[in-house]
Scaffold this active site. Sequence first.
Site, PDB file in Angstrom:
ATOM      1  N   GLN A  17       0.777  -1.240   0.000  1.00 41.95           N
ATOM      2  CA  GLN A  17       0.000   0.000   0.000  1.00 41.95           C
ATOM      3  C   GLN A  17       0.810   1.292   0.000  1.00 41.95           C
ATOM      4  O   GLN A  17       0.502   2.205  -0.763  1.00 41.95           O
ATOM      5  CB  GLN A  17      -0.955   0.014   1.204  1.00 41.95           C
ATOM      6  CG  GLN A  17      -1.889   1.209   1.205  1.00 41.95           C
ATOM      7  CD  GLN A  17      -2.870   1.205   2.360  1.00 41.95           C
ATOM      8  OE1 GLN A  17      -3.514   2.216   2.631  1.00 41.95           O
ATOM      9  NE2 GLN A  17      -3.005   0.102   3.063  1.00 41.95           N
ATOM     10  N   TYR A 138       4.347  -2.228   9.438  1.00 42.05           N
ATOM     11  CA  TYR A 138       3.089  -2.228   8.707  1.00 42.05           C
ATOM     12  C   TYR A 138       2.198  -1.117   9.259  1.00 42.05           C
ATOM     13  O   TYR A 138       2.551  -0.435  10.219  1.00 42.05           O
ATOM     14  CB  TYR A 138       2.412  -3.588   8.822  1.00 42.05           C
ATOM     15  CG  TYR A 138       3.170  -4.668   8.102  1.00 42.05           C
ATOM     16  CD1 TYR A 138       2.922  -4.934   6.759  1.00 42.05           C
ATOM     17  CD2 TYR A 138       4.168  -5.403   8.745  1.00 42.05           C
ATOM     18  CE1 TYR A 138       3.633  -5.912   6.081  1.00 42.05           C
ATOM     19  CE2 TYR A 138       4.883  -6.381   8.078  1.00 42.05           C
ATOM     20  CZ  TYR A 138       4.615  -6.638   6.746  1.00 42.05           C
ATOM     21  OH  TYR A 138       5.318  -7.600   6.073  1.00 42.05           O
ATOM     22  N   GLU A 139       1.047  -0.942   8.641  1.00 41.36           N
ATOM     23  CA  GLU A 139       0.149   0.173   8.953  1.00 41.36           C
ATOM     24  C   GLU A 139      -0.029   0.430  10.442  1.00 41.36           C
ATOM     25  O   GLU A 139       0.271   1.515  10.951  1.00 41.36           O
ATOM     26  CB  GLU A 139      -1.221  -0.081   8.303  1.00 41.36           C
ATOM     27  CG  GLU A 139      -2.317   0.883   8.706  1.00 41.36           C
ATOM     28  CD  GLU A 139      -2.043   2.308   8.264  1.00 41.36           C
ATOM     29  OE1 GLU A 139      -2.229   3.212   9.088  1.00 41.36           O
ATOM     30  OE2 GLU A 139      -1.640   2.506   7.104  1.00 41.36           O
ATOM     31  N   ASP A 168       0.341   3.856   6.013  1.00 42.58           N
ATOM     32  CA  ASP A 168       0.678   3.449   4.645  1.00 42.58           C
ATOM     33  C   ASP A 168       0.380   4.555   3.633  1.00 42.58           C
ATOM     34  O   ASP A 168       1.280   5.145   3.044  1.00 42.58           O
ATOM     35  CB  ASP A 168      -0.096   2.182   4.275  1.00 42.58           C
ATOM     36  CG  ASP A 168       0.601   0.915   4.746  1.00 42.58           C
ATOM     37  OD1 ASP A 168       1.837   0.895   4.772  1.00 42.58           O
ATOM     38  OD2 ASP A 168      -0.087  -0.054   5.086  1.00 42.58           O
ATOM     39  N   GLY A 247      -8.564  21.014  18.819  1.00 39.92           N
ATOM     40  CA  GLY A 247      -8.252  22.401  18.494  1.00 39.92           C
ATOM     41  C   GLY A 247      -8.832  23.343  19.533  1.00 39.92           C
ATOM     42  O   GLY A 247      -9.276  22.926  20.603  1.00 39.92           O
ATOM     43  N   GLY A 248      -8.884  24.606  19.196  1.00 35.77           N
ATOM     44  CA  GLY A 248      -9.372  25.599  20.134  1.00 35.77           C
ATOM     45  C   GLY A 248     -10.888  25.672  20.223  1.00 35.77           C
ATOM     46  O   GLY A 248     -11.427  26.367  21.079  1.00 35.77           O
TER      47      GLY A 248
END
Length: 415
Positions: A17, A138-139, A168, A247-248
Site C-alpha cells: 500500500q 506495517y500500517e 501506509d 483544536g481551540g
Amino acid sequence: MSKALDGVRILDFTHVQSGPTCTQLLAWFGADVIKVERAGAGDITREQLRDIPDVDSLYFTMLNHNKRSVTIDTKNPEGKLVLEALIQKCDVLVENFAPGALDRMGFTWERIQELNPRMIVASVKGFGPGPYEDCKVYENVAQCAGGAASTTGFDDGPPVVSGAQIGDSGTGLHLALGIVTALYQRTQTGRGQKVLAAMQDGVLNLCRVKLRDQQRLERTGTMKEYPQYPNGTFGEAVPRAGNASGGGQPGWILKCKGWETDPNAYIYFITQAPVWAKICNVIGKEEWATDPNYATPAARLPHLKDIFAEIERWTMTKTKFEAMQILNKYDIPCGPILSMKEIAEEPSLRKTGTIVEVDHPTRGKYLTVGNPIKLSDSPTEVKRSPLLGEHTDEVMTELGYSPEQISALRTAGAI
C-alpha cells in the site's frame, strides 16, 4: 490537454500500500509508471482479500491505476541487465522493500548513480535512522510508533488505531511530495538524490497537535479543552481524548434520530465561539448566551459535558442530515458521520471524480477513489490497473529490444 508530469518515467518497485499509493498519485498526474513485478505472482496484494476467485483483488486494483506492469526476474543475470536498461531510461526509482533489499539485489545507491546520475531513488521505510531502522513496519505498527494510537480512543479504554491508513497511504502521500520536490531541484542541479519517507515520521507529522499538547501539558499540568478537565486527572503524557476536537473549538460526536438501530446516526458538532448565541437559540437554551457560566469560551470549558448533553437532546430529534441542514443555515460547524455505503452512493463525489467507477477486463466494474488533488490544467483520468506483465513486451520494445531478443529473454526466464 497535457498532464503535470508528462515526460516523467517512474520505475516502480513498490508493493502492498504505502509505495503504490505514491506511484499511483504520480501516475494520475501523468507520469509513466512502470511497475516491476515477479513473474507468475506479482504484487502480493493481487491475491490478498479476494472477493472473486482468480481475479486481481480490489486491494490491488484500487492502488495501481494508470500504471504499466512488466515482469522481470531480477535474480536472472539477463533480467538484471534489463533492469539496468530501465534505470538508465527512468527518472525516479520508488521502492518500499525491507531495509537493505535493494542493496542485496546489487543496486546500491552508488551503482544506480553510475547507471544514471540523474536518478532519484525514493524509499518508504518504517523508521528513519536510529535503533529501529532495520525493523519491518506495517500500517498499525506505524500508527502506534508515530503517536497516533496512544492519543486515540477514550481515556478508560486501550489505545485505538484509526480506520484511515495514515501509516501506509499517509506516508505514500508524503513520499510523492518528496519526489516532486526532488524533480524540481534536479532542474536546477542536474543531479538525482535519495528521498526517504519513514512511516513513523509521516504519522508523527499528522499528529503534530498532540506533540503540541505534550509540551502544553508539561508546562501547565492540565489542558482545559480535554474531556478530563476539570474532574479527571492528567498524567505525564497526552491522554486519549475521545471525540474532542484537538483544536481551540470544542467538538463532540452526538447521537441523532435513529441511533438505536443505525450505528452511523451521529453528527460531529463544534461549539464555535462566534456562533455560540445561535447555538443557544437553535437548541432552545437562549439564556446560556448571557449566563456568566456559559457566555464565554473560558466559562464553558468546565461545563462541556453538560453542554454537549443538552445539544444532543436536540440532535436526537433530528436525522443527521436534517440537523446539518438546520445548523448550516446559522453557520454552525458540523458534519454527519457518513458510512462507507453512504460515501459510495454520494452523487457529488462521483461528479467531482473523488469516487470513480472503473471497468476491468476480468473483474468488471468496481468503485475506487479518484485523485484527491484537483489541478485545473491537469485533469485526472483514472484508468484500470494493469494485468500481471501486461506491458512487458511494450516496455521492452521501448528499451530497444527486438522481437527476437524479447523472445530469447522470455525463454531464458529473464522476463
